[in-house]
Scaffold this motif. Structure first.
Motif, short mmCIF file in Angstrom:
data_model
loop_
_atom_site.label_atom_id
_atom_site.label_comp_id
_atom_site.label_asym_id
_atom_site.label_seq_id
_atom_site.Cartn_x
_atom_site.Cartn_y
_atom_site.Cartn_z
N ASN A 177 5.75 11.65 5.70
CA ASN A 177 6.09 10.99 5.35
C ASN A 177 4.36 10.57 4.14
O ASN A 177 3.25 9.90 4.36
CB ASN A 177 5.55 9.17 6.32
CG ASN A 177 3.69 10.02 7.44
OD1 ASN A 177 3.92 11.22 7.15
ND2 ASN A 177 3.28 8.88 7.68
N TRP A 178 4.32 11.55 3.18
CA TRP A 178 3.63 11.74 2.14
C TRP A 178 3.20 10.26 1.60
O TRP A 178 1.77 10.49 0.86
CB TRP A 178 3.81 12.95 1.31
CG TRP A 178 3.18 13.32 0.01
CD1 TRP A 178 2.42 12.71 -0.89
CD2 TRP A 178 1.87 14.43 0.53
NE1 TRP A 178 1.40 13.51 -1.58
CE2 TRP A 178 1.59 14.27 -0.07
CE3 TRP A 178 1.46 14.62 2.01
CZ2 TRP A 178 0.13 14.83 -0.63
CZ3 TRP A 178 0.20 15.20 1.82
CH2 TRP A 178 -0.21 15.60 1.15
N ARG A 235 1.03 13.83 7.49
CA ARG A 235 1.63 13.28 6.88
C ARG A 235 2.92 14.14 5.70
O ARG A 235 3.44 14.07 5.10
CB ARG A 235 0.68 12.86 4.79
CG ARG A 235 -0.24 12.58 5.41
CD ARG A 235 -1.24 11.83 4.90
NE ARG A 235 -0.62 11.18 3.49
CZ ARG A 235 -1.58 11.75 2.14
NH1 ARG A 235 -2.43 12.56 1.74
NH2 ARG A 235 -0.36 11.43 0.97
N GLN A 285 0.09 4.30 -0.35
CA GLN A 285 -0.86 5.69 0.01
C GLN A 285 -0.24 5.76 1.55
O GLN A 285 -0.72 4.50 2.48
CB GLN A 285 -1.95 5.89 -0.19
CG GLN A 285 -1.86 6.11 -2.12
CD GLN A 285 -3.59 6.03 -1.99
OE1 GLN A 285 -4.04 5.18 -2.35
NE2 GLN A 285 -3.66 7.19 -2.96
N THR A 286 -0.31 6.81 2.70
CA THR A 286 -0.63 6.77 4.28
C THR A 286 -1.44 7.47 4.35
O THR A 286 -2.29 8.13 3.52
CB THR A 286 0.94 7.79 5.05
OG1 THR A 286 0.87 8.67 3.93
CG2 THR A 286 2.12 6.87 4.02
N SER A 287 -2.19 7.64 5.52
CA SER A 287 -3.01 8.03 5.54
C SER A 287 -3.40 9.02 6.75
O SER A 287 -2.10 9.38 7.43
CB SER A 287 -4.46 7.31 6.42
OG SER A 287 -3.28 6.75 7.67
N ASN A 294 1.51 -1.29 0.01
CA ASN A 294 -0.27 0.55 0.26
C ASN A 294 0.91 1.38 0.26
O ASN A 294 1.73 1.75 1.49
CB ASN A 294 -0.96 -0.25 1.22
CG ASN A 294 -1.93 1.09 1.36
OD1 ASN A 294 -1.80 1.61 0.25
ND2 ASN A 294 -2.59 2.01 2.25
N ASN A 332 4.35 5.79 1.21
CA ASN A 332 4.97 4.31 2.44
C ASN A 332 6.81 4.71 1.40
O ASN A 332 6.61 3.78 0.52
CB ASN A 332 3.93 3.31 1.85
CG ASN A 332 4.70 2.85 3.00
OD1 ASN A 332 5.83 2.53 3.86
ND2 ASN A 332 3.69 1.05 2.87
#
Length: 365
Positions: free
Chosen positions: A265-266, A262, A254-256, A252, A268
């Protein structure tokens, strides 16, 4: 019964063609609407330079042996630079033009693009003065070349450069200018107060001048961010090749969370790795999932027109750009490295301006 109308036409140019289909649908309530499809293709698109002296792909398997020094057949013929030495790397002699260290075709027009869009518009006009217009576009832009003016396109996800000049078809991906969804709502409304309007139309001349002549206008813009184009560094590659990371399968990317949460950590970072030396990464020119920060901007204006007499009119206007002082963040660090890079995926820039308020007073005569 409602009346529906449609039309379609082609637009052709020297570097492509466009197809536009328009359907007008009259919605209820005195509104007008238009739904249309727009498509275009671009051919013979240029780039800033296409290398013509990259190491042929079949030699990449030689790995570090490409760095071995061998006798230089051009020794004595070339007086300066790498080819003036008695030995050169084996990779140099395997190039299509071994007598040159670099050969490129400026503005090679061998690239292409495709664009498809659903465009919708709804407009409402009011009898007392004013209009509201909403426009929405759902689109997809793909290309195998990026902008020639990346230095002008702040915040736009430009391409990372060509990875394999012998396989330009593999460069086809979402363009750095692809914005999947864009909605704009604009309005200009005369407030129904004062002479000739529904409310507060009475009073003396002073009261009429105070309560009448007010209007509001503005535009709100909402847009998806642009695709991200990642690069890889830290291992050797053949002459003329770019570097992109490998993508970990079933990871995955994307980060939430909110954009503010974010910033460090824009995306992963663990989903990407640097390819082994003299191999090509499997990441596309732009990632099909990851995007930069989108736009949610509001501009607003209040105006007051005051008639002084038959000759003079006074207008006062207040304009506010980025009304709610919302920040739009720039691109994250897109470099994936062999060593742990603590800033990969970090956002450290802002690309929009803070709230701006300006006042204006104008005398018409």
């Amino acid at each position: 019964a409602r009346a529906y109308s449609s039309s379609a036409f082609w637009v052709a140019s020297s570097n492509g063609a466009s197809r536009i289909l328009v359907i007008d649908v009259p919605p209820p309530g005195g509104m007008t609407s238009r739904q249309s499809y727009a498509g275009s293709t671009g051919v013979h698109l240029p780039t800033g330079g296409l290398t013509s002296n990259a190491l042929p792909t079949q030699y990449l398997s030689q790995g570090n042996a490409l760095n071995n020094l061998v006798p230089n057949p051009f020794y004595g013929l070339v007086q300066t630079g790498t080819l003036s030495a008695p030995t050169v790397t084996q990779a140099q002699l395997l190039l299509p033009f071994p007598e040159y260290t670099g050969v490129s075709e400026a503005f090679a027009d061998v690239f292409h693009s495709t664009y498809h869009a659903l465009q919708m518009k709804v407009e409402k006009r009011f009898s007392h003065g004013g209009t509201v217009l909403a426009s929405y576009t759902f689109s997809k832009l793909m290309a195998n070349v990026s902008s020639l003016t990346g230095w002008l396109d702040s915040g736009v996800g430009s391409g990372p450069g060509i990875q394999n000049p012998y396989n330009l078809a593999a460069e086809k991906s979402l363009s750095g200018f692809d914005s999947r969804s864009r909605l704009t709502v604009s309005y200009a409304l005369d407030l129904p107060f004062g002479p000739g309007h529904k409310f507060l139309s009475g009073g003396n001349s002073f009261e009429k001048r105070v309560v009448g002549g007010w209007s509001l206008s503005g535009i709100a813009t909402f847009q998806d961010g642009f695709p991200l184009a990642l690069t890889a560094t830290g291992t050797a590659n053949g002459p003329g090749y770019g570097r992109r990371p490998n993508v970990v399968a079933d990871c995955n990317k994307q980060t939430s969370g909110s954009a503010q949460s974010r910033l460090n950590n824009w995306f992963n970072v663990s989903c990407f790795s640097v390819p082994a030396a003299y191999t090509l990464g499997n990441e596309s020119a732009s990632d099909p999932v990851l995007r930069s920060h989108g736009t949610a901007n509001y501009d607003f204006s209040v105006a007051k027109k005051t008639p002084i007499n038959e000759r003079f009119n006074l207008e006062f206007r207040t304009e506010m750009y980025n009304l709610f002082n919302r920040v739009q963040f720039g691109l994250p660090n897109l470099s994936v490295t062999t060593a742990a890079n603590p800033t990969t995926g970090f956002i450290t820039t802002q690309i929009n301006q803070p709230r701006l308020v300006q006042l204006a007073l104008r005398l018409h005569f």
